[in-house]
Motif scaffolding. Structure first.
Motif, mmCIF file in Angstrom:
data_model
loop_
_atom_site.group_PDB
_atom_site.id
_atom_site.type_symbol
_atom_site.label_atom_id
_atom_site.label_comp_id
_atom_site.label_asym_id
_atom_site.label_seq_id
_atom_site.Cartn_x
_atom_site.Cartn_y
_atom_site.Cartn_z
ATOM 1 N N LEU A 73 -8.259 2.860 -1.242
ATOM 2 C CA LEU A 73 -7.601 1.561 -1.049
ATOM 3 C C LEU A 73 -8.168 0.848 0.175
ATOM 4 O O LEU A 73 -8.440 -0.360 0.138
ATOM 5 C CB LEU A 73 -6.093 1.756 -0.895
ATOM 6 C CG LEU A 73 -5.332 2.294 -2.104
ATOM 7 C CD1 LEU A 73 -3.844 2.422 -1.777
ATOM 8 C CD2 LEU A 73 -5.516 1.396 -3.324
ATOM 9 N N ASP A 74 -8.369 1.582 1.251
ATOM 10 C CA ASP A 74 -8.888 0.980 2.474
ATOM 11 C C ASP A 74 -10.323 0.488 2.287
ATOM 12 O O ASP A 74 -10.703 -0.563 2.818
ATOM 13 C CB ASP A 74 -8.840 1.990 3.626
ATOM 14 C CG ASP A 74 -7.416 2.345 4.033
ATOM 15 O OD1 ASP A 74 -6.500 1.554 3.704
ATOM 16 O OD2 ASP A 74 -7.223 3.406 4.651
ATOM 17 N N ARG A 93 0.833 -1.205 0.000
ATOM 18 C CA ARG A 93 0.000 0.000 0.000
ATOM 19 C C ARG A 93 0.866 1.252 0.000
ATOM 20 O O ARG A 93 0.599 2.230 -0.706
ATOM 21 C CB ARG A 93 -0.904 -0.034 1.234
ATOM 22 C CG ARG A 93 -1.812 1.165 1.422
ATOM 23 C CD ARG A 93 -2.638 0.955 2.696
ATOM 24 N NE ARG A 93 -3.593 2.021 2.941
ATOM 25 C CZ ARG A 93 -3.301 3.176 3.532
ATOM 26 N NH1 ARG A 93 -2.039 3.396 3.939
ATOM 27 N NH2 ARG A 93 -4.237 4.092 3.730
ATOM 28 N N ALA A 150 -5.158 -3.899 -3.943
ATOM 29 C CA ALA A 150 -3.805 -4.073 -3.414
ATOM 30 C C ALA A 150 -2.702 -3.884 -4.445
ATOM 31 O O ALA A 150 -1.529 -3.949 -4.098
ATOM 32 C CB ALA A 150 -3.673 -5.458 -2.781
#
Length: 301
Positions: free
Chosen positions: A41-42, A8, A47
């Motif tokens: 992304l969270d 990340r 990924a």
């Protein structure tokens, strides 16, 4: 094609590098766009570049719906959608997606209305942040001077950019040619004169009498869009509404003077507005009276 990052942190670092060096955005904008990417992304669990590039409209709608439930408004949602689109477009290039097609999504409808005045402190803070955020110190001094001419003297952006080296050094008043080639004299506060003087001293280009006072990065006349973009970035950081444009500073100038006791005739003279009646009414306002009205009424005097 380079090997895609696997963490990340690597993804976000590459995105930051692209924004800061590839697109040369300001540090504040880079930070805001980076935060938006991190949230995406969270929320989605993407990924790598391929999974980011593969995000579809449904996934994005769900993410943005969650953001709306968190309380962000239309302007913030539109800004976030723009940042997400840019991040996905970048991911597609990193993943080797030659089609480069983005999910089709309609942004929130933003009501466009008349410019709203910003507070005196916000006006000055906007000019200061634009200066701090610039890539080069002299460019920051330039943009601050232009914005303070709009707020402190009520100039249109085109009027500020039409000034030449012949207007230096500035005195207590400035003769401005406005719409319809109508000339007017506007008083200048010390903070405005000091800002222009600081820019003139820092400008790397010779300010000849017959050439533009405000210069672009390559020495040509400064374009309006450059000042508008700088102000747009700064207002995001300050949390000001989208209506806080450079032109709104002129609107604020008028609103603040009127609210502090300036009479309409003096105000119209200062703004260079055309009158529905005879323009002779403005010639009756002598320079000394106009200067005193301005100094008494302007909240930053």
């Amino acid at each position: 094609m380079t090997t895609p990052p696997t963490t990340r942190a690597d993804l976000l670092e590459s995105w930051h590098e692209h924004l800061a060096h590839g697109r040369r955005l300001s540090p504040h904008t880079v930070r805001a766009y980076g935060t938006t990417a991190a949230r995406l992304l969270d929320a989605t669990g993407a990924a790598d570049w391929a999974s980011i590039a593969a995000l579809d409209a449904r996934s994005l709608r769900e993410h943005l719906a969650t953001r709306r439930l968190a309380g962000i408004g239309n302007v913030s949602a539109a800004r976030e959608l723009s940042a997400i689109r840019g991040f996905i477009a970048f991911a597609k290039t990193q993943a080797g997606d030659t089609a480069n097609t983005l999910p089709r999504m309609r942004g929130p409808r933003i009501k466009r209305g008349l410019p709203r005045p910003v507070t005196p402190d916000d006006a000055v803070n906007l000019a200061a942040l634009v200066a701090d955020d610039a890539q080069q110190a002299w460019i920051g001094a330039r943009d601050r001077a232009v914005l303070l001419l709009m707020y402190g003297a009520g100039l249109r952006i085109a009027e500020a950019l039409s000034l030449t080296g012949a207007d230096l050094p500035l005195g207590e008043t400035l003769r401005v040619t406005g719409k319809g080639s109508k000339q007017r004299v506007v008083p200048l506060l010390p903070i405005v004169r000091q800002a222009v003087d600081a820019y003139a001293a820092a400008c790397p280009w010779p300010l000849a009498r017959d050439q533009a006072l405000f210069r672009g990065a390559k020495g040509g006349p400064l374009a309006q869009g450059m000042v508008q973009k700088a102000a747009a970035r700064a207002r995001i950081v300050l949390g000001l509404p989208a209506t806080a444009t450079p032109h709104a500073l002129r609107h604020s100038f008028a609103t603040h003077l009127l609210g502090n006791g300036a009479d309409l005739r003096s105000l119209q003279e200062l703004l260079g507005h055309a009158s529905l009646g005879s323009t002779q009414i403005y010639t009756q306002v002598d320079a000394a009276s106009l200067l005193e009205t301005y100094r008494r009424a302007h909240p930053r005097s």
